[in-house]
Motif scaffolding. Structure first.
Motif, PDB file in Angstrom:
ATOM      1  N   SER A   9      42.762  34.444  37.919  1.00 21.65           N
ATOM      2  CA  SER A   9      44.124  35.542  38.595  1.00 21.65           C
ATOM      3  C   SER A   9      44.323  36.751  38.657  1.00 21.65           C
ATOM      4  O   SER A   9      42.376  36.987  37.704  1.00 21.65           O
ATOM      5  N   CYS A  42      42.387  37.099  46.420  1.00 24.57           N
ATOM      6  CA  CYS A  42      43.280  38.403  45.710  1.00 24.57           C
ATOM      7  C   CYS A  42      42.739  39.992  46.465  1.00 24.57           C
ATOM      8  O   CYS A  42      41.348  39.512  46.811  1.00 24.57           O
ATOM      9  N   PRO A  66      47.320  37.812  45.871  1.00 19.53           N
ATOM     10  CA  PRO A  66      47.927  39.151  45.169  1.00 19.53           C
ATOM     11  C   PRO A  66      46.430  40.601  45.165  1.00 19.53           C
ATOM     12  O   PRO A  66      46.075  40.202  46.137  1.00 19.53           O
ATOM     13  N   ASN A  68      45.250  44.286  43.243  1.00 17.91           N
ATOM     14  CA  ASN A  68      45.451  44.654  42.110  1.00 17.91           C
ATOM     15  C   ASN A  68      44.599  45.805  42.187  1.00 17.91           C
ATOM     16  O   ASN A  68      43.748  45.937  43.177  1.00 17.91           O
TER      17      ASN A  68
END
Length: 300
Positions: A9, A42, A66, A68
């Motif tokens: 992840s 991501c 996601p 980040n």
């Protein structure tokens, strides 16, 4: 030590890099090379970027992508099963400064360059933090020095790339993403698969990169695994930092602005679009109808 990970992840992958860099600097972890893939897909922004300026957050939310923030600098990227993450962590020198950052990135990228040479891909370190093949970007690089003196070198190697998907995730000045814009970005980037004219698997590329680092550094890098202490540290940092919006969504006081112009010149028609961060040019898209040498735009 070499650690291989797949389908990590975004939060766990970034936490692992930072924990290992901190501990290597402190002398409590071995110098480590991680070659890994993220769970598709991501979107990661650089340390000092404002996320809403770089990513199409509405598209990311709608498509469960996601987002980040890396501890290293550089630009926004997408990562997934076709992009190889490279993380090298070593103790820094006692007098290490950011003045030598470009020199260090050139040094640390030699493993990637050596590994791709085995596939007959001739790569060179160019500009601030890019690896290029004939003027086309194949990998982006970043560097971070921890408070313990550890160095974290980040690389994102494009084994494959879905350009239309990338343009939907990243925020661009294009009013609409047309075939022309897709073609324009495709001409500025390349992939391992394109350069080898094959569907070469990521594991094959990963093995060549590992051998490349062994050769470049003249070190017998042996496969290893995280210690229990490292895993505990990764879980804690992931929860406290990389799953915390205070880190991920932090903003700067400098807002982005855009401008565009069409200019007729003796050499042809130029269609220029500029994105500014404050008074700094962040990106420039130059299109139109004109003749130029192959690398002129990239060199400019």
């Amino acid at each position: 030590r070499y650690i291989k990970n797949d389908d990590v992840s975004a939060s766990a992958g970034l936490a692992a890099d930072e924990v290992l860099a901190n501990r290597t600097g402190a002398g409590t972890s071995l110098p480590t090379l991680r070659l890994y893939t993220y769970k598709s897909h991501c979107a990661l922004v650089g340390r000092f970027q404002t996320i809403k300026n770089e990513l199409n957050l509405e598209y990311c939310t709608k498509n469960s992508i996601p987002v980040n923030r890396r501890p290293t600098g550089g630009g926004a990227i997408i990562m997934g099963q076709d992009q190889l993450g490279v993380a090298l962590v070593i103790p820094g020198k006692s007098d290490e400064t950011y003045a030598s950052v470009r020199e260090r990135m050139a040094q640390f990228s030699q493993g990637i360059i050596s590994g791709l040479a085995t596939l007959d891909i001739q790569v060179e370190f160019r500009r601030k933090n890019d690896l290029e093949v004939n003027g086309k970007k194949i990998a982006g690089l970043g560097l971070h020095k921890t408070s313990t003196g550890g160095l974290l070198f980040h690389g994102s190697l494009l084994v494959g790339l879905d350009v239309p998907f990338m343009l939907n995730v990243l925020k661009t000045p294009f009013e609409k993403i047309s075939d022309k814009e897709i073609s324009s970005v495709s001409e500025r980037t390349t992939t391992v698969q394109r350069e080898t004219n094959s569907k070469v698997k990521i594991d094959v590329v990963r093995n060549f990169i590992l051998k490349g680092y062994r050769k470049a550094f003249q070190v017998d890098i042996q496969k290893g695994a995280y210690t229990k202490s490292e895993l505990d540290g990764i879980r804690c940092l992931e929860k406290d930092k990389y799953m915390d919006n205070e880190w991920v969504l932090q903003t700067t006081d400098v807002s982005d602005s855009t401008g565009k112009s069409i200019v007729k010149t003796p050499g042809g028609l130029l269609d220029v679009q500029i994105v500014l961060a404050g008074k700094m040019i962040k990106s420039a898209y130059i299109g139109g109808d004109f003749f130029t040498s192959e690398h002129a735009i990239a060199d400019l």
